[in-house]
Write an enzyme that holds these catalytic residues in place. Sequence first.
Site: not given
Ligand code: C2E
Ligand code: FE
Ligand code: FE
Length: 409
Positions: A251-252, A255, A280, A306
């Site tokens: 899925h990712d 990235k 991504h 996704h």
């Molecule tokens: P990921 O870390 O695999 O997170 C996948 C999804 O899990 C996120 O999609 C979001 O929907 C949810 N998620 C993750 N952490 C939280 C949280 O603390 N609270 C809530 N309510 N949901 C959460 P999203 O937001 O579209 O992010 C996609 C990807 O972008 C993330 O994959 C991560 O790789 C990156 N990302 C997003 N926000 C941040 C951030 O603040 N800092 C960093 N370093 N990366 C981020």
């Molecule tokens: Fe993703």
């Molecule tokens: Fe993921």
Amino acid sequence: MNHDIVEHRNMASEILSFIEELNHLQHVDTILDRILLKARQLTHADAGSIFLMEDGDLRFSYVHNDTLYKADAPTAATYADFRVPIDESSIVGFAAKTRRTLAIDDAYALVPDRPYQFNPSYDEKMGYRTTSILTIPLVTMSDKLVGVMQIINAKDDRGQSVPFSSESQAYLPLLANNAAVAIERGIMNRELVLRMMKMAELRDPTETGAHVQRVGTYSAEIYRRWAMSRGVEHKELARTADHLRLAAMLHDVGKVGISDFILKKPGRLTDEEFSTMKWHTVFGARLFVNPTSVLDEMCYDISLGHHEKWAAPGYPGQVKNILSDEARMGEPILGEAIPLSARIVALADVYDALSSRRSYKDPWPEERVLGEIRKDSGTHFDPSVVEAFLQIHEVILAIRARYREAVKD
Ligand code: C2E
Ligand code: FE
Ligand code: FE
Ligand code: SIN
Ligand code: SIN
């Protein structure tokens, strides 16, 4: 006595149930092993090998030989590396070129007017005596040559080498067609997984492995529960779950197109960085824009979809000109317009993100994770998917325990 009819019926029905079994196999080595074993069982043959197409030649790929190698013992012969051109000078090459099944009663008594010759070097080197040979091209339903299967030395009840029976000659091609389809799928899977692993290694070797295993397995199990509630027929359910397990792992994969600076940033992303991160989904989907299989199509749907949401705008929405530099994210895609596979992975991915450590967040306790998912049911997540997820919560916990991070949290 109607021995022949009984034989026919047995062979046909054995092949049919084997085809069913093949449908569940995804890894190419397992597939080759099972195919050779079944072909040899059906024909009472002592040995066999499979050659696969590679860069325009036939490459020796798998061997069985009960006389020379005892069951399960690793043998160097398994890794023998040689190629045979597709032309009429060899038996294997001839079968590939003409796409015809070739039954030879005695390899050392070939009629001299044949274009092909038996190559005795293997026998000489190994101290083996090849007699009867059944050589079958492996051709898919869409007429693609995948390789050649060769079955050697049919045995009678007393263990004497005999010619291959007419039943064997009639029925093995049926097995071979289906084998070809399974092999093709197995090769594709292997390539996908290799591609993914290389990328994972290049980027984030500590986290990726366990996360993708969990998301793949969660997704397959959520689907299984979802589909059971809807009476999806067993074969389709099993096949889709198996595909989903692999496709969700990727899925990712997009990235890899995101810079380390953003990907590994220890802390919140700025709005601009997050806008970049959203790509991504599109980068991943680009790998699968020309799908050659149902699995490819599912990989495309999942990569792209996704981060869509059930009843609120997610991303990327409708993408115009997905392959071009001018690609733009567009109109929201909502509800059932989001492919089911993507709706399932959306939940599996967020569950995993919330319950794991990230460079930007601590793991949440399970109750908080479940609370968040319930709260977002019907807005972010498809409620029917959330329901299936909650029904198998114990399975989810078991999967999580099974695929822990290699590094400590
Ligand atoms: P990921 O870390 O695999 O997170 C996948 C999804 O899990 C996120 O999609 C979001 O929907 C949810 N998620 C993750 N952490 C939280 C949280 O603390 N609270 C809530 N309510 N949901 C959460 P999203 O937001 O579209 O992010 C996609 C990807 O972008 C993330 O994959 C991560 O790789 C990156 N990302 C997003 N926000 C941040 C951030 O603040 N800092 C960093 N370093 N990366 C981020
Ligand atoms: Fe993703
Ligand atoms: Fe993921
Ligand atoms: C059979 O099982 O009917 C095939 C026997 C043989 O090919 O020798
Ligand atoms: C994130 O991935 O950290 C953004 C999700 C959120 O906190 O709403």
